[in-house]
Design an enzyme around this catalytic site. Structure first.
Site, PDB file in Angstrom:
ATOM      1  CE  LYS A  13      -9.965  18.428 -25.038  1.00 24.93           C
ATOM      2  NZ  LYS A  13     -10.284  19.853 -25.292  1.00 24.93           N
ATOM      3  NE  ARG A  87     -12.547  19.279 -19.381  1.00 24.25           N
ATOM      4  CZ  ARG A  87     -13.028  18.941 -20.587  1.00 24.25           C
ATOM      5  NH1 ARG A  87     -13.165  17.692 -20.929  1.00 24.25           N
ATOM      6  NH2 ARG A  87     -13.360  19.879 -21.438  1.00 24.25           N
ATOM      7  NE  ARG A 126     -17.266  22.673 -29.907  1.00 25.14           N
ATOM      8  CZ  ARG A 126     -16.505  22.246 -28.909  1.00 25.14           C
ATOM      9  NH1 ARG A 126     -15.570  21.341 -29.141  1.00 25.14           N
ATOM     10  NH2 ARG A 126     -16.654  22.736 -27.699  1.00 25.14           N
ATOM     11  NE  ARG A 155     -20.159  21.170 -26.651  1.00 22.74           N
ATOM     12  CZ  ARG A 155     -18.962  20.714 -26.284  1.00 22.74           C
ATOM     13  NH1 ARG A 155     -18.302  19.879 -27.083  1.00 22.74           N
ATOM     14  NH2 ARG A 155     -18.421  21.067 -25.158  1.00 22.74           N
ATOM     15  NE  ARG A 166     -16.629  24.586 -22.572  1.00 21.90           N
ATOM     16  CZ  ARG A 166     -16.757  24.519 -23.899  1.00 21.90           C
ATOM     17  NH1 ARG A 166     -17.500  25.403 -24.541  1.00 21.90           N
ATOM     18  NH2 ARG A 166     -16.160  23.578 -24.572  1.00 21.90           N
TER      19      ARG A 166
HETATM   20  P1  ADP Z   1     -14.466  20.473 -25.030  1.00 26.32           P
HETATM   21  O1  ADP Z   1     -14.365  19.487 -26.146  1.00 26.32           O
HETATM   22  O2  ADP Z   1     -14.984  21.774 -25.496  1.00 26.32           O
HETATM   23  O3  ADP Z   1     -13.207  20.532 -24.233  1.00 26.32           O
HETATM   24  P2  ADP Z   1     -15.982  18.467 -23.672  1.00 26.32           P
HETATM   25  O4  ADP Z   1     -16.969  18.005 -24.658  1.00 26.32           O
HETATM   26  O5  ADP Z   1     -14.746  17.646 -23.475  1.00 26.32           O
HETATM   27  O6  ADP Z   1     -15.576  19.975 -24.034  1.00 26.32           O
HETATM   28  O7  ADP Z   1     -16.666  18.654 -22.258  1.00 26.32           O
HETATM   29  C1  ADP Z   1     -17.879  19.349 -22.116  1.00 26.32           C
HETATM   30  C2  ADP Z   1     -18.184  19.515 -20.639  1.00 26.32           C
HETATM   31  O8  ADP Z   1     -18.359  18.216 -20.029  1.00 26.32           O
HETATM   32  C3  ADP Z   1     -17.119  20.204 -19.824  1.00 26.32           C
HETATM   33  O9  ADP Z   1     -17.193  21.627 -19.895  1.00 26.32           O
HETATM   34  C4  ADP Z   1     -17.450  19.678 -18.414  1.00 26.32           C
HETATM   35  O10 ADP Z   1     -18.589  20.322 -17.871  1.00 26.32           O
HETATM   36  C5  ADP Z   1     -17.828  18.228 -18.706  1.00 26.32           C
HETATM   37  N1  ADP Z   1     -16.648  17.329 -18.653  1.00 26.32           N
HETATM   38  C6  ADP Z   1     -16.118  16.624 -19.685  1.00 26.32           C
HETATM   39  N2  ADP Z   1     -15.036  15.926 -19.278  1.00 26.32           N
HETATM   40  C7  ADP Z   1     -14.880  16.211 -17.954  1.00 26.32           C
HETATM   41  C8  ADP Z   1     -13.937  15.826 -16.968  1.00 26.32           C
HETATM   42  N3  ADP Z   1     -12.908  15.007 -17.255  1.00 26.32           N
HETATM   43  N4  ADP Z   1     -14.090  16.323 -15.712  1.00 26.32           N
HETATM   44  C9  ADP Z   1     -15.105  17.135 -15.394  1.00 26.32           C
HETATM   45  N5  ADP Z   1     -16.016  17.563 -16.275  1.00 26.32           N
HETATM   46  C10 ADP Z   1     -15.921  17.097 -17.551  1.00 26.32           C
HETATM   47  P1  ADP Z   2     -12.026  20.005 -28.562  1.00 22.11           P
HETATM   48  O1  ADP Z   2     -12.483  18.567 -28.589  1.00 22.11           O
HETATM   49  O2  ADP Z   2     -10.586  20.144 -28.132  1.00 22.11           O
HETATM   50  O3  ADP Z   2     -12.924  20.888 -27.779  1.00 22.11           O
HETATM   51  P2  ADP Z   2     -12.894  20.088 -31.364  1.00 22.11           P
HETATM   52  O4  ADP Z   2     -12.204  18.935 -32.007  1.00 22.11           O
HETATM   53  O5  ADP Z   2     -14.337  19.961 -31.063  1.00 22.11           O
HETATM   54  O6  ADP Z   2     -12.053  20.550 -30.052  1.00 22.11           O
HETATM   55  O7  ADP Z   2     -12.657  21.377 -32.287  1.00 22.11           O
HETATM   56  C1  ADP Z   2     -13.210  22.652 -31.938  1.00 22.11           C
HETATM   57  C2  ADP Z   2     -13.699  23.348 -33.207  1.00 22.11           C
HETATM   58  O8  ADP Z   2     -12.585  23.674 -34.042  1.00 22.11           O
HETATM   59  C3  ADP Z   2     -14.629  22.503 -34.088  1.00 22.11           C
HETATM   60  O9  ADP Z   2     -15.539  23.382 -34.705  1.00 22.11           O
HETATM   61  C4  ADP Z   2     -13.679  21.890 -35.127  1.00 22.11           C
HETATM   62  O10 ADP Z   2     -14.367  21.618 -36.343  1.00 22.11           O
HETATM   63  C5  ADP Z   2     -12.661  23.005 -35.308  1.00 22.11           C
HETATM   64  N1  ADP Z   2     -11.298  22.526 -35.596  1.00 22.11           N
HETATM   65  C6  ADP Z   2     -10.650  21.441 -35.084  1.00 22.11           C
HETATM   66  N2  ADP Z   2      -9.389  21.364 -35.567  1.00 22.11           N
HETATM   67  C7  ADP Z   2      -9.237  22.428 -36.385  1.00 22.11           C
HETATM   68  C8  ADP Z   2      -8.149  22.916 -37.183  1.00 22.11           C
HETATM   69  N3  ADP Z   2      -6.965  22.302 -37.231  1.00 22.11           N
HETATM   70  N4  ADP Z   2      -8.349  24.044 -37.882  1.00 22.11           N
HETATM   71  C9  ADP Z   2      -9.534  24.686 -37.825  1.00 22.11           C
HETATM   72  N5  ADP Z   2     -10.588  24.293 -37.108  1.00 22.11           N
HETATM   73  C10 ADP Z   2     -10.448  23.175 -36.389  1.00 22.11           C
END
Ligand code: ADP
Ligand code: ADP
Length: 216
Positions: A13, A87, A126, A155, A166
């Site tokens: 995302k 979420r 990541r 992270r 998660r």
């Molecule tokens: P990822 O990219 O791996 O999905 P995020 O960076 O979006 O993770 O979120 C990291 C953490 O921040 C989540 O695991 C949660 O604890 C918190 N968080 C982010 N967005 C929300 C939301 N919309 N509602 C509740 N918690 C959130």
């Molecule tokens: P989210 O915001 O949904 O948690 P991220 O954009 O942070 O996801 O991506 C999660 C991990 O996967 C990061 O290490 C990113 O560099 C990698 N990644 C994202 N898109 C791709 C892809 N199409 N192929 C391989 N790795 C990817």
């Protein structure tokens, strides 16, 4: 244009939202990034969120709602891509209400489809830049050579036990939003496996085909 990029943790995302920001002028609104910044600055919200984030739990709806609504208002209710919000069904209902009040409904919820095994690989490999928040993947999108390696970190919530939690939180609390948005006719599933550029093209092709968004 007003969209949500949706999917499980690690779906890509953030990666795709940043491309939509760079190339389409949509502002990325990532509640995860906003929360991490608040934690780093040790603001009251950051302190409240810390324990939840570190355990891979969701931060309470009322807290995240305020952050998201403020960020959307800062963009004058348009030209944004929500990344990681909503979420929960409660958050989605508040968002619908909030956007309806401002007469700025969503054009699309783009849902990245990625199987669990790919997600675990992406999250465990990541890495992020401590200062800029830029995201990398150790094998597939490594940090460039000119970046100081001591600034590239994992992270804390990308450790295996937290990743598992998660994913289960996602299945229980967030996945039901797919049906919520399908019922509202704004839901578009996009294959999230493949290289980053190929997925970006799938997303923009989908967005360009939405008649109500023409010219938006
Ligand atoms: P990822 O990219 O791996 O999905 P995020 O960076 O979006 O993770 O979120 C990291 C953490 O921040 C989540 O695991 C949660 O604890 C918190 N968080 C982010 N967005 C929300 C939301 N919309 N509602 C509740 N918690 C959130
Ligand atoms: P989210 O915001 O949904 O948690 P991220 O954009 O942070 O996801 O991506 C999660 C991990 O996967 C990061 O290490 C990113 O560099 C990698 N990644 C994202 N898109 C791709 C892809 N199409 N192929 C391989 N790795 C990817």
């Amino acid at each position: 244009m007003r969209i949500i990029i949706f999917g499980p943790p690690g779906a890509g995302k953030g990666t795709q939202a940043r491309l939509l920001e760079e190339r389409r002028g949509l502002t990325q609104i990532s509640t995860g990034d906003i929360i991490r910044t608040a934690m780093k600055r040790e603001t009251p919200i950051g302190k409240e969120a810390k324990a939840y984030v570190e355990q891979g739990e969701l931060v309470p709806d009322t807290v995240v709602r305020k952050l998201a609504e403020q960020a959307i208002a800062d963009e004058a209710y348009d030209d944004f891509v929500l990344d990681g919000y909503p979420r929960t069904i409660q958050q989605a209902e508040w968002l619908t209400e909030f956007l309806t009040e401002h007469d700025t409904p969503l054009h699309a919820v783009v849902s990245l489809q990625v199987p669990d095994e790919v997600i675990v690989d992406r999250l465990s490999k990541r890495r992020i830049h401590k200062e800029t928040g830029d995201t990398y993947h150790l094998d597939l999108d490594p940090p460039p050579d000119d970046v100081d390696p001591s600034l590239i970190v994992q992270r804390p919530d990308d450790q295996p036990a937290t990743i598992r939690n998660r994913l289960s939180v996602y299945r229980e609390q967030t996945a039901p939003l797919e049906a919520y948005y399908q019922e509202r006719d704004v839901y578009y599933a996009v294959d999230g496996v493949g290289d980053i550029e190929a997925i970006y093209t799938r997303i923009t092709t989908t967005l360009d085909d939405i008649p109500t968004a023409a010219g938006a």
